[in-house]
Design a protein around this motif. Structure first.
Motif, PDB file in Angstrom:
ATOM      1  N   LYS A  27      -6.521   0.146   3.392  1.00  0.00           N
ATOM      2  CA  LYS A  27      -5.272   0.037   4.130  1.00  0.00           C
ATOM      3  C   LYS A  27      -4.111   0.643   3.338  1.00  0.00           C
ATOM      4  O   LYS A  27      -3.221   1.274   3.904  1.00  0.00           O
ATOM      5  CB  LYS A  27      -4.989  -1.459   4.403  1.00  0.00           C
ATOM      6  CG  LYS A  27      -4.108  -1.737   5.593  1.00  0.00           C
ATOM      7  CD  LYS A  27      -4.054  -3.236   5.860  1.00  0.00           C
ATOM      8  CE  LYS A  27      -2.855  -3.619   6.701  1.00  0.00           C
ATOM      9  NZ  LYS A  27      -2.701  -5.083   6.777  1.00  0.00           N
ATOM     10  N   ASP A  28      -4.143   0.434   2.021  1.00  0.00           N
ATOM     11  CA  ASP A  28      -3.081   0.952   1.157  1.00  0.00           C
ATOM     12  C   ASP A  28      -3.006   2.479   1.229  1.00  0.00           C
ATOM     13  O   ASP A  28      -1.913   3.046   1.247  1.00  0.00           O
ATOM     14  CB  ASP A  28      -3.344   0.500  -0.290  1.00  0.00           C
ATOM     15  CG  ASP A  28      -2.253   0.956  -1.227  1.00  0.00           C
ATOM     16  OD1 ASP A  28      -1.351   0.149  -1.521  1.00  0.00           O
ATOM     17  OD2 ASP A  28      -2.272   2.142  -1.655  1.00  0.00           O
ATOM     18  N   GLY A  29      -4.166   3.114   1.260  1.00  0.00           N
ATOM     19  CA  GLY A  29      -4.185   4.565   1.435  1.00  0.00           C
ATOM     20  C   GLY A  29      -4.091   5.398   0.168  1.00  0.00           C
ATOM     21  O   GLY A  29      -4.236   6.616   0.219  1.00  0.00           O
ATOM     22  N   ASN A  30      -3.868   4.738  -0.968  1.00  0.00           N
ATOM     23  CA  ASN A  30      -3.730   5.493  -2.222  1.00  0.00           C
ATOM     24  C   ASN A  30      -5.001   5.519  -3.060  1.00  0.00           C
ATOM     25  O   ASN A  30      -4.954   5.890  -4.241  1.00  0.00           O
ATOM     26  CB  ASN A  30      -2.587   4.907  -3.065  1.00  0.00           C
ATOM     27  CG  ASN A  30      -1.244   5.386  -2.566  1.00  0.00           C
ATOM     28  OD1 ASN A  30      -1.052   6.587  -2.378  1.00  0.00           O
ATOM     29  ND2 ASN A  30      -0.335   4.460  -2.321  1.00  0.00           N
ATOM     30  N   PHE A  31      -6.110   5.120  -2.464  1.00  0.00           N
ATOM     31  CA  PHE A  31      -7.353   5.034  -3.231  1.00  0.00           C
ATOM     32  C   PHE A  31      -8.496   5.660  -2.434  1.00  0.00           C
ATOM     33  O   PHE A  31      -8.567   5.494  -1.216  1.00  0.00           O
ATOM     34  CB  PHE A  31      -7.660   3.566  -3.552  1.00  0.00           C
ATOM     35  CG  PHE A  31      -6.503   2.886  -4.223  1.00  0.00           C
ATOM     36  CD1 PHE A  31      -6.288   3.068  -5.581  1.00  0.00           C
ATOM     37  CD2 PHE A  31      -5.587   2.133  -3.498  1.00  0.00           C
ATOM     38  CE1 PHE A  31      -5.179   2.501  -6.207  1.00  0.00           C
ATOM     39  CE2 PHE A  31      -4.484   1.548  -4.113  1.00  0.00           C
ATOM     40  CZ  PHE A  31      -4.278   1.730  -5.469  1.00  0.00           C
TER      41      PHE A  31
END
Lengths: 177, 177
Positions: A27-31
């Motif tokens: 969900k965060d999108g940075n990984f």
């Protein structure tokens, strides 16, 4: 620069803790999340593809539930297959030099069992010595790990949610390491 | 009482050290050898059969080549599958209480790398902490292990022969433990 998460849960469909952690990271999108049990149901690891993936990232998190004080077996096979001579070590094997490695581990027992006086008799930092040894041998840098304890029997929603918050803080802090 | 050797080599046909050790133990006749990579080429471990086998022996040697400072992956799967709740641990899981467990391990690097100043940074005794933790947790007794070093690149016949003699002495001494 995104962080790569190599996730290894033998039964993620029935997981609560690790599934929540991975969903939050997605969900965060940075990984970038790479689930090896989904990728290799037949246990035949594509070594070249895995090496090329690792080469793209500066920071790699190995994430798994601790069973019998060690990796899930497919993650062990991953290290044996992917960290090959001439690539990860040997005079021409420098691919992992200087990379940042760390662990995110869910643990069944409570933390106090991980001591000289507990049932286990060793600290969690001592238990992960094989990982630290591998990090040293390939010339990578060991970042502080994330360990979450007490998930043996049907953990409460609160415990899972709190650990997920702490896990996301751990992931975000990696970019400052 | 015979001793059980649970042997886990991913490629015993091309092994020199572990193959020599096992052949010497077979020739001796006082040891029961169970090679899990031969038994389970499809990685589907027969848990009940393995548990019944362990129940028959007071002393068990886990034998393997050390790869990346840990077990071969099928041996890790063996622990995850066979050391089950209700059998190996839990209020009704006492099957391994009081058994004598030990390791026989061939190691690629020289012993001096297994120190704070070596490439690995940890002693071999620290590296096998996961095994010691499992022994503690199931209430078994840890006997001193056998480690043989320096087998990374085409070991000499002399090194293999000497290690085999030391291995057989280790096995025979177990009956006095």
């Amino acid at each position: 620069m995104k962080t790569l998460i190599i996730a290894a849960h033998p039964d993620i469909a029935h997981s609560r803790v690790n599934k929540n952690w991975l969903n939050a990271a997605k969900k965060d999108g940075n990984f970038v999340i790479h689930e090896i049990y989904k990728e290799y149901p037949n246990w035949q690891i594509d070594v070249k593809e895995e090496q090329e993936l690792l080469e793209k990232f500066e920071c790699v998190v190995f994430e798994f539930p601790l069973y019998w004080y060690s990796y899930p077996p497919l993650l062990k096979k991953y290290f044996d297959d992917v960290f090959a001579y001439g690539w990860a070590y040997g005079s021409k094997g420098k691919a992992l030099n200087g990379k940042k490695f760390t662990l995110a581990v869910s643990v069944g027992d409570d933390e106090h069992e991980y001591s000289k006086d507990g049932h286990i008799g060793f600290s969690i930092e001592e238990v992960v010595t094989p990982f630290k040894s591998a990090v040293n041998f390939v010339g990578a840098k060991l970042l502080p790990s994330f360990f979450a304890f007490g998930f043996s029997i049907d953990p409460s929603d609160e415990l899972v949610e709190n650990s997920t918050k702490e896990y996301m803080k751990f992931l975000r802090d990696l970019s400052f390491s």
